[in-house]
Write a protein that holds these residues in place. Structure first.
Motif, short mmCIF file in Angstrom:
data_model
loop_
_atom_site.label_atom_id
_atom_site.label_comp_id
_atom_site.label_asym_id
_atom_site.label_seq_id
_atom_site.Cartn_x
_atom_site.Cartn_y
_atom_site.Cartn_z
N UNK A 146 -7.85 -81.04 -7.74
CA UNK A 146 -8.20 -80.33 -9.01
C UNK A 146 -7.33 -78.93 -9.07
N UNK A 147 -7.09 -78.53 -7.98
CA UNK A 147 -6.74 -77.03 -7.65
C UNK A 147 -5.28 -76.86 -8.37
N UNK A 148 -4.23 -77.81 -8.02
CA UNK A 148 -2.96 -77.67 -8.67
C UNK A 148 -2.77 -77.66 -10.09
N UNK A 149 -3.52 -78.71 -11.00
CA UNK A 149 -3.37 -78.96 -12.17
C UNK A 149 -4.11 -77.45 -12.82
N UNK A 150 -5.35 -77.10 -12.25
CA UNK A 150 -5.84 -75.88 -12.60
C UNK A 150 -5.07 -74.54 -12.40
N UNK A 151 -4.33 -74.62 -11.63
CA UNK A 151 -3.09 -73.54 -11.52
C UNK A 151 -2.13 -73.64 -12.49
N UNK A 152 -1.71 -74.69 -12.56
CA UNK A 152 -0.63 -74.90 -13.80
C UNK A 152 -1.17 -74.27 -15.10
N UNK A 153 -2.42 -74.77 -15.35
CA UNK A 153 -3.09 -74.52 -16.61
C UNK A 153 -3.58 -73.11 -16.91
N UNK A 154 -3.52 -72.29 -15.76
CA UNK A 154 -3.81 -70.82 -15.63
C UNK A 154 -2.47 -69.98 -15.90
N UNK A 155 -1.34 -70.49 -15.73
CA UNK A 155 -0.22 -69.83 -15.81
C UNK A 155 0.08 -69.69 -17.52
N UNK A 156 0.50 -68.21 -17.58
CA UNK A 156 1.09 -67.95 -18.87
C UNK A 156 2.63 -68.60 -18.91
N UNK A 157 2.87 -68.63 -20.00
CA UNK A 157 4.42 -69.04 -20.33
C UNK A 157 5.33 -68.18 -19.53
N UNK A 158 6.28 -68.54 -18.91
CA UNK A 158 7.09 -67.90 -18.00
C UNK A 158 6.42 -67.72 -16.80
N UNK A 159 5.30 -68.01 -16.65
CA UNK A 159 4.61 -67.72 -15.15
C UNK A 159 5.12 -68.92 -14.07
N UNK A 160 5.07 -68.59 -12.84
CA UNK A 160 5.60 -69.72 -12.05
C UNK A 160 4.77 -69.82 -10.88
#
Length: 324
Positions: free
Chosen positions: A232-246
Motif C-alpha cells: 500500500x505504501x509505495x503506490x501511496x508515496x508515488x501518488x503523493x509526489x509532485x511532478x518533478x518529485x523523486x
C-alpha cells in the motif's frame, strides 16, 4: 543506546538522487520543498536531509515510539523544520492530509528492521542473542513473534516461512516447532535458534550464515505486516509526489525489492493499447526510473557497515500528473 553506532545505509547516493527534486529553482519565498522520511529510525537519513537541503521541511514517520523519542532529540536543533509522526508508512496519505500537505517533493524509504531494534537485545529481533520473542516494531499494539509461534496452525507457519523467509526447510522446522510448543510454549529466541539448528540437515547448515536467519525474517515480516504495508505504501508515496518529485527506496531482501520494482516498472510503463498512432496522455508513463535495476552499496561501504551488505536501492521521478 548510543546513536553513534547508527550508520545510515547508502546515505550519499540517496541524497544525490533526491537532490534535483529538493533543489529545484523558481520556488516562491517561504515555499521550500517537503521531503518525507517514511522510516525515521534513529534519524540518520533525516538529519542528513535537513542538513544538506536547508530550505527543506521534513515529515518523518515511524511506528516505533522509542525511535521517535531518540530521533526527536537528534533533530531538535532543526526546530519546526522537522515534524515527527507516530505512524506506519502506509498511513502516509492520512498524515499528509492532517498536516495540510497536498504534494511532496521527495520520499525516502529505508525498509526492514532498524539498527536500534537489532541492537536492543530485549526486542527479540536478533537471533545472535537470547531475548523475549517480541519483534513488534510498535510495541504498543499487535501480536508478538511468540504468539505467532505458539498459536498459528502448522500450515500457516509453513506458508509464512516459505513466503517471507524463502525457507526451503519450512516443513521440517515447523514440525519441530509444533512438537516443542506442545511441550512448552515458546518465549525466548535462544530456544528457537537451537531448535532450528537441530531440525536442519547438515547440508542446509553449511550455507547462508546463521540457519535461523530466514525464520526470524519471516516471523518479523508476519508480526509487522511488512509486505502488506509496503504494497500500500509505495503506490501511496508515488501518488503523493509532485511532478518533478523523486522517491528512493532501500530494500534489504528480495521480497521487498521485487515489490518496489513492480510498482516502479508499472509507473514507468506505457499502458496504451497496441497499434495507436499517437499515445494519449492518460497512457503515458507517470514515472522515470533513475536507477538501472537496483543499485548496490560499494565494497568500501560494506566494509565500514556490514548492515549495508544486502541493501538494494531503487529510485524514480514523477514526470506527469494522473489524468482523471
Amino acid at each position: 543506546m548510543s546513536q553513534t553506532r547508527h550508520v545510515p545505509v547508502m546515505l550519499q547516493r540517496c541524497l544525490d538522487l533526491l537532490a534535483p527534486a529538493l533543489q529545484r529553482p523558481g520556488r516562491s519565498p517561504g515555499t521550500g520543498p517537503v521531503v518525507v522520511d517514511c522510516t525515521l529510525g534513529l534519524g540518520g537519513h533525516s538529519e542528513a536531509l535537513l542538513t544538506r537541503f536547508p530550505e527543506a521541511r521534513l515529515i518523518a514517520l515511524d511506528r516505533d515510539t522509542e525511535a521517535l523519542r531518540l530521533s526527536a532529540e537528534r533533530l531538535a536543533p532543526f526546530g519546526d523544520r522537522a515534524t515527527l509522526v507516530h505512524a506506519v508508512y502506509d498511513e502516509l496519505p492520512d498524515v499528509l492530509d492532517r498536516l495540510g500537505v497536498p504534494r511532496v517533493d521527495g520520499v525516502l524509504f529505508d525498509l526492514g528492521v532498524s539498527s536500534m531494534q537489532l541492537d536492543e537485545a530485549d526486542r527479540g529481533f536478533a537471533y545472535a542473542q537470547d531475548a523475549p520473542l517480541d519483534m513488534r516494531m510498535d510495541q504498543t499494539t499487535g501480536v508478538s513473534a511468540a504468539e505467532v509461534l505458539n498459536t498459528y496452525a502448522p500450515g500457516e507457519l509453513v506458508r509464512i516461512l516459505r513466503a517471507y523467509g524463502e525457507e526451503k526447510q519450512a516443513k521440517r522446522i515447523v514440525s519441530a516447532i509444533v512438537r516443542e510448543r506442545d511441550r512448552e510454549p515458546f518465549a525466548n529466541s535462544a530456544r528457537l535458534v537451537e531448535l532450528i539448528r537441530d531440525a536442519l540437515p547438515q547440508a542446509a547448515k553449511r550455507t547462508g550464515g546463521n540457519p535461523a536467519k530466514r525464520t526470524f525474517q519471516a516471523l518479523r515480516i508476519e508480526v509487522n505486516g511488512e509486505l502488506t504495508v509496503l504494497e500500500r505504501a509505495v503506490p501511496a508515496a508515488v501518488a503523493a509526489l509532485a511532478v518533478g518529485g523523486r522517491i528512493a527506496v532501500l530494500s534489504y531482501h528480495s521480497l521487498e525489492d521485487r515489490l518496489v520494482k513492480q510498482v516502479f516498472a508499472a509507473g514507468a510503463a506505457n499502458t496504451a493499447p497496441p497499434g495507436l498512432p499517437v499515445v494519449p496522455e492518460e497512457y503515458q508513463p507517470r514515472l522515470k526510473l533513475l536507477t538501472r535495476g537496483a543499485e548496490l552499496p560499494t565494497e568500501e561501504e560494506v566494509a565500514e557497515n556490514r548492515r549495508a551488505a544486502p541493501a538494494r536501492l531503487r529510485a524514480a521521478e514523477r514526470i506527469r500528473e494522473d489524468v482523471a
